[in-house]
Scaffold this motif. Structure first.
Motif, PDB file in Angstrom:
ATOM      1  N   LYS A  36       0.823  -1.211   0.000  1.00  0.00           N
ATOM      2  CA  LYS A  36       0.000   0.000   0.000  1.00  0.00           C
ATOM      3  C   LYS A  36       0.860   1.266   0.000  1.00  0.00           C
ATOM      4  O   LYS A  36       0.403   2.327  -0.414  1.00  0.00           O
ATOM      5  CB  LYS A  36      -0.930   0.019   1.216  1.00  0.00           C
ATOM      6  CG  LYS A  36      -2.053  -1.002   1.179  1.00  0.00           C
ATOM      7  CD  LYS A  36      -2.894  -0.898   2.437  1.00  0.00           C
ATOM      8  CE  LYS A  36      -3.999  -1.946   2.464  1.00  0.00           C
ATOM      9  NZ  LYS A  36      -4.775  -1.881   3.727  1.00  0.00           N
ATOM     10  N   ALA A  37       2.091   1.155   0.473  1.00  0.00           N
ATOM     11  CA  ALA A  37       2.963   2.321   0.571  1.00  0.00           C
ATOM     12  C   ALA A  37       3.360   2.872  -0.794  1.00  0.00           C
ATOM     13  O   ALA A  37       3.760   4.037  -0.903  1.00  0.00           O
ATOM     14  CB  ALA A  37       4.210   1.965   1.375  1.00  0.00           C
ATOM     15  N   GLY A  38       3.260   2.050  -1.816  1.00  0.00           N
ATOM     16  CA  GLY A  38       3.604   2.521  -3.160  1.00  0.00           C
ATOM     17  C   GLY A  38       5.030   3.011  -3.234  1.00  0.00           C
ATOM     18  O   GLY A  38       5.977   2.317  -2.848  1.00  0.00           O
ATOM     19  N   GLY A  39       5.213   4.255  -3.693  1.00  0.00           N
ATOM     20  CA  GLY A  39       6.544   4.814  -3.859  1.00  0.00           C
ATOM     21  C   GLY A  39       7.288   5.055  -2.563  1.00  0.00           C
ATOM     22  O   GLY A  39       8.500   5.316  -2.577  1.00  0.00           O
ATOM     23  N   MET A  66      -0.280   0.761  10.250  1.00  0.00           N
ATOM     24  CA  MET A  66      -0.359   2.171   9.899  1.00  0.00           C
ATOM     25  C   MET A  66      -1.576   2.470   9.028  1.00  0.00           C
ATOM     26  O   MET A  66      -1.917   1.680   8.159  1.00  0.00           O
ATOM     27  CB  MET A  66       0.875   2.574   9.080  1.00  0.00           C
ATOM     28  CG  MET A  66       2.033   3.089   9.855  1.00  0.00           C
ATOM     29  SD  MET A  66       3.285   3.653   8.661  1.00  0.00           S
ATOM     30  CE  MET A  66       4.671   3.827   9.753  1.00  0.00           C
ATOM     31  N   PRO A  67      -2.182   3.649   9.193  1.00  0.00           N
ATOM     32  CA  PRO A  67      -3.170   4.104   8.210  1.00  0.00           C
ATOM     33  C   PRO A  67      -2.484   4.281   6.856  1.00  0.00           C
ATOM     34  O   PRO A  67      -1.285   4.565   6.786  1.00  0.00           O
ATOM     35  CB  PRO A  67      -3.640   5.449   8.761  1.00  0.00           C
ATOM     36  CG  PRO A  67      -3.191   5.493  10.170  1.00  0.00           C
ATOM     37  CD  PRO A  67      -1.988   4.620  10.284  1.00  0.00           C
ATOM     38  N   GLU A  68      -3.237   4.121   5.811  1.00  0.00           N
ATOM     39  CA  GLU A  68      -2.652   4.222   4.476  1.00  0.00           C
ATOM     40  C   GLU A  68      -2.008   5.578   4.227  1.00  0.00           C
ATOM     41  O   GLU A  68      -0.989   5.677   3.534  1.00  0.00           O
ATOM     42  CB  GLU A  68      -3.728   3.939   3.420  1.00  0.00           C
ATOM     43  CG  GLU A  68      -3.166   3.805   2.023  1.00  0.00           C
ATOM     44  CD  GLU A  68      -4.170   3.252   1.027  1.00  0.00           C
ATOM     45  OE1 GLU A  68      -3.936   3.410  -0.198  1.00  0.00           O
ATOM     46  OE2 GLU A  68      -5.182   2.666   1.464  1.00  0.00           O
ATOM     47  N   ARG A  69      -2.567   6.645   4.802  1.00  0.00           N
ATOM     48  CA  ARG A  69      -1.981   7.987   4.626  1.00  0.00           C
ATOM     49  C   ARG A  69      -0.548   8.020   5.120  1.00  0.00           C
ATOM     50  O   ARG A  69       0.313   8.702   4.547  1.00  0.00           O
ATOM     51  CB  ARG A  69      -2.808   9.044   5.362  1.00  0.00           C
ATOM     52  CG  ARG A  69      -2.918   8.827   6.856  1.00  0.00           C
ATOM     53  CD  ARG A  69      -3.571   9.968   7.607  1.00  0.00           C
ATOM     54  NE  ARG A  69      -2.610  11.009   7.956  1.00  0.00           N
ATOM     55  CZ  ARG A  69      -2.831  11.939   8.886  1.00  0.00           C
ATOM     56  NH1 ARG A  69      -3.989  11.970   9.535  1.00  0.00           N
ATOM     57  NH2 ARG A  69      -1.943  12.859   9.161  1.00  0.00           N
ATOM     58  N   ASP A  70      -0.262   7.285   6.218  1.00  0.00           N
ATOM     59  CA  ASP A  70       1.090   7.261   6.770  1.00  0.00           C
ATOM     60  C   ASP A  70       2.003   6.319   5.992  1.00  0.00           C
ATOM     61  O   ASP A  70       3.201   6.588   5.843  1.00  0.00           O
ATOM     62  CB  ASP A  70       1.046   6.846   8.234  1.00  0.00           C
ATOM     63  CG  ASP A  70       0.345   7.882   9.108  1.00  0.00           C
ATOM     64  OD1 ASP A  70       0.098   8.997   8.614  1.00  0.00           O
ATOM     65  OD2 ASP A  70       0.039   7.567  10.270  1.00  0.00           O
ATOM     66  N   LEU A  71       1.449   5.214   5.515  1.00  0.00           N
ATOM     67  CA  LEU A  71       2.247   4.292   4.710  1.00  0.00           C
ATOM     68  C   LEU A  71       2.833   5.000   3.496  1.00  0.00           C
ATOM     69  O   LEU A  71       3.942   4.709   3.058  1.00  0.00           O
ATOM     70  CB  LEU A  71       1.392   3.101   4.254  1.00  0.00           C
ATOM     71  CG  LEU A  71       0.959   2.120   5.335  1.00  0.00           C
ATOM     72  CD1 LEU A  71      -0.075   1.144   4.785  1.00  0.00           C
ATOM     73  CD2 LEU A  71       2.164   1.359   5.884  1.00  0.00           C
ATOM     74  N   LYS A  72       2.095   5.936   2.967  1.00  0.00           N
ATOM     75  CA  LYS A  72       2.518   6.634   1.747  1.00  0.00           C
ATOM     76  C   LYS A  72       3.392   7.864   2.025  1.00  0.00           C
ATOM     77  O   LYS A  72       3.894   8.487   1.081  1.00  0.00           O
ATOM     78  CB  LYS A  72       1.281   7.075   0.961  1.00  0.00           C
ATOM     79  CG  LYS A  72       0.453   5.922   0.389  1.00  0.00           C
ATOM     80  CD  LYS A  72      -0.756   6.438  -0.355  1.00  0.00           C
ATOM     81  CE  LYS A  72      -1.592   5.304  -0.932  1.00  0.00           C
ATOM     82  NZ  LYS A  72      -0.868   4.548  -1.968  1.00  0.00           N
ATOM     83  N   SER A  73       3.571   8.219   3.307  1.00  0.00           N
ATOM     84  CA  SER A  73       4.267   9.481   3.578  1.00  0.00           C
ATOM     85  C   SER A  73       5.365   9.409   4.642  1.00  0.00           C
ATOM     86  O   SER A  73       6.281  10.239   4.633  1.00  0.00           O
ATOM     87  CB  SER A  73       3.254  10.551   4.007  1.00  0.00           C
ATOM     88  OG  SER A  73       2.603  10.169   5.215  1.00  0.00           O
ATOM     89  N   MET A  74       5.292   8.459   5.570  1.00  0.00           N
ATOM     90  CA  MET A  74       6.238   8.416   6.679  1.00  0.00           C
ATOM     91  C   MET A  74       7.656   8.078   6.216  1.00  0.00           C
ATOM     92  O   MET A  74       7.853   7.132   5.456  1.00  0.00           O
ATOM     93  CB  MET A  74       5.787   7.395   7.724  1.00  0.00           C
ATOM     94  CG  MET A  74       4.685   7.910   8.616  1.00  0.00           C
ATOM     95  SD  MET A  74       5.300   9.297   9.590  1.00  0.00           S
ATOM     96  CE  MET A  74       3.786   9.828  10.355  1.00  0.00           C
ATOM     97  N   LYS A  75       8.625   8.837   6.709  1.00  0.00           N
ATOM     98  CA  LYS A  75      10.012   8.619   6.340  1.00  0.00           C
ATOM     99  C   LYS A  75      10.746   7.788   7.394  1.00  0.00           C
ATOM    100  O   LYS A  75      10.387   7.784   8.572  1.00  0.00           O
ATOM    101  CB  LYS A  75      10.728   9.962   6.147  1.00  0.00           C
ATOM    102  CG  LYS A  75      10.064  10.854   5.102  1.00  0.00           C
ATOM    103  CD  LYS A  75       9.857  10.118   3.773  1.00  0.00           C
ATOM    104  CE  LYS A  75       9.135  10.950   2.748  1.00  0.00           C
ATOM    105  NZ  LYS A  75       8.761  10.164   1.547  1.00  0.00           N
ATOM    106  N   ALA A  76      11.793   7.125   6.956  1.00  0.00           N
ATOM    107  CA  ALA A  76      12.529   6.215   7.829  1.00  0.00           C
ATOM    108  C   ALA A  76      13.089   6.930   9.053  1.00  0.00           C
ATOM    109  O   ALA A  76      12.996   6.426  10.176  1.00  0.00           O
ATOM    110  CB  ALA A  76      13.647   5.533   7.040  1.00  0.00           C
TER     111      ALA A  76
END
Length: 388
Positions: A36-39, A66-76
């Protein structure tokens, strides 16, 4: 005897297979989250890879749910810092070490409370609040110290003039203002920063009056259970405050009138966010019955009977009607007609001091009408004349 030896020999094999099956299921959930995290997948994979071995399970837990919004935006870097400082608190304070791993993962480790903006608060809050708990001998001493000092430390006060309900910690601190939700997020993060399990609780709508409210629950090692408090600590301590009288009259069957507590791990329901009811990615558990028990109102002395009729031009009129509390239908039928005994009413068992809605169709216009009534706190019955 041979059968017993066989069963004993096979038991480790069976347990190992169960464990592998559970691990496999969790890995599938983690893989689904990464997809779901995509890129942004590479950032999440980096977070897992760079996490110290003893903390990797925690990082996987965070990402898995994680909510999908975070999967797509959270950095390491953000995630690594969050986990590292959560473990610093766990290793620094005796009470934090006593928290079971599953509670630590779900109610200390998460970087967010609800749907607020994701701020990098954990190191700052650790530095702010660790000084208040460093000499605490018990978890209860620690949480009371945080609760007593948070207002002076953060200098945020309650106000309806805040910019929005779901403010992040620094949005509230920049304004110096917050709603009950913003204050609860601040307190929740302060507790988590020093290793105290915490979550936001609340109701979308009181049964006793109009409006919603949010507060905080803390998990205590002394009884392995949840207790409530607020940003403004009650003078009597935890499990005390004005909200209990109202929360104890919640309706566990009603989506709108239940009491909820937030969760990171998925549950079978979501936390209703009244500022944006379309958001359904914050898991929740229904804790209404615990507040009813804590408030001690679930008994016959709390019952109040609604006695309903409709009068027009001095005569009773028979109409179909229903009595509701939020989205729960308590009873339906017809009001008494002109030939019925005057002592007869359409009756529904309710509870004292609560709001109810009576819905009926106007016999002349055919329009549906809704009338709100509040049951008395000191009487066992209430006569409602529709149209009043």
């Amino acid at each position: 005897m041979l059968m017993n030896r066989f069963l004993r020999a096979m038991l480790p094999v069976f347990l190992a297979s169960v464990s592998m099956s559970m691990t496999s299921a969790k890995d599938r959930a983690l893989e689904a989250a990464l997809e779901k995290a995509g890129g942004n997948r590479s950032q999440l994979e980096k977070a897992i890879k760079d996490t110290p071995a003893g903390q990797q399970k925690a990082m996987c837990f965070l990402i898995r749910y994680m909510p999908e919004r975070d999967l797509k935006s959270m950095k390491a870097d953000y995630l690594l810092k969050n986990v590292a400082w959560a473990y610093k608190a766990r290793e620094s304070f005796a009470w934090a070490k006593q928290v079971p791993e599953h509670v630590f993962f779900n109610d200390v480790l998460p970087y967010a409370s609800l749907n607020e903006r994701r701020d990098d608060w954990r190191e700052d809050f650790y530095n702010r609040f660790s000084k208040y708990v460093k000499d605490a001998k018990t978890q209860e001493e620690a949480l009371l110290a945080v609760n007593k000092h948070i207002v002076d430390e953060l200098k945020v006060k309650y106000s309806t003039k805040r910019k929005k309900a779901d403010q992040s910690p620094y949005e509230s601190m920049e304004q110096g203002l917050a709603s009950c939700t913003g204050l609860s997020i601040l307190l929740n993060n302060a507790f988590r920063a020093v290793g105290i399990p915490s979550r936001v609780a609340g109701t979308p709508a009181w049964t006793t009056k109009r409006g919603n409210h949010n507060w905080v629950e803390v998990w205590m090692t002394k009884d392995q259970g949840w207790h409530f408090t607020e940003y403004y600590l009650d003078s009597k301590g935890i499990d005390h405050g004005w909200l209990l009288a109202d929360a104890a009259r919640g309706n566990a069957k009603s989506f709108y009138h239940s009491i909820y507590a937030s969760s990171w791990k998925p549950t079978d329901q979501h936390f209703p966010l009244v500022w944006d009811m379309k958001i359904k990615y914050v898991p929740a558990v229904n804790v209404t019955e615990r507040y009813i028990t804590l408030g001690g109102v679930e008994n016959e002395e709390d019952a109040c009977e609604l006695r309903i009729h409709l009068m027009k031009d001095g005569k009773r009129i028979e109409v179909p009607l229903g009595v509701m509390q939020g989205d729960v239908l308590l009873g339906e039928g017809k009001s008494p007609k002109a030939t019925d005994d005057m002592n007869r009413y359409f009756t529904v068992k309710a509870r004292k001091g609560q709001l109810y809605q009576i819905v009926w169709k106007d016999p002349e216009t055919g329009k549906m009408i809704r009338q709100t009534v509040t049951t008395p706190k000191d009487k066992d019955w209430l006569v409602v004349e529709l149209g009043e």
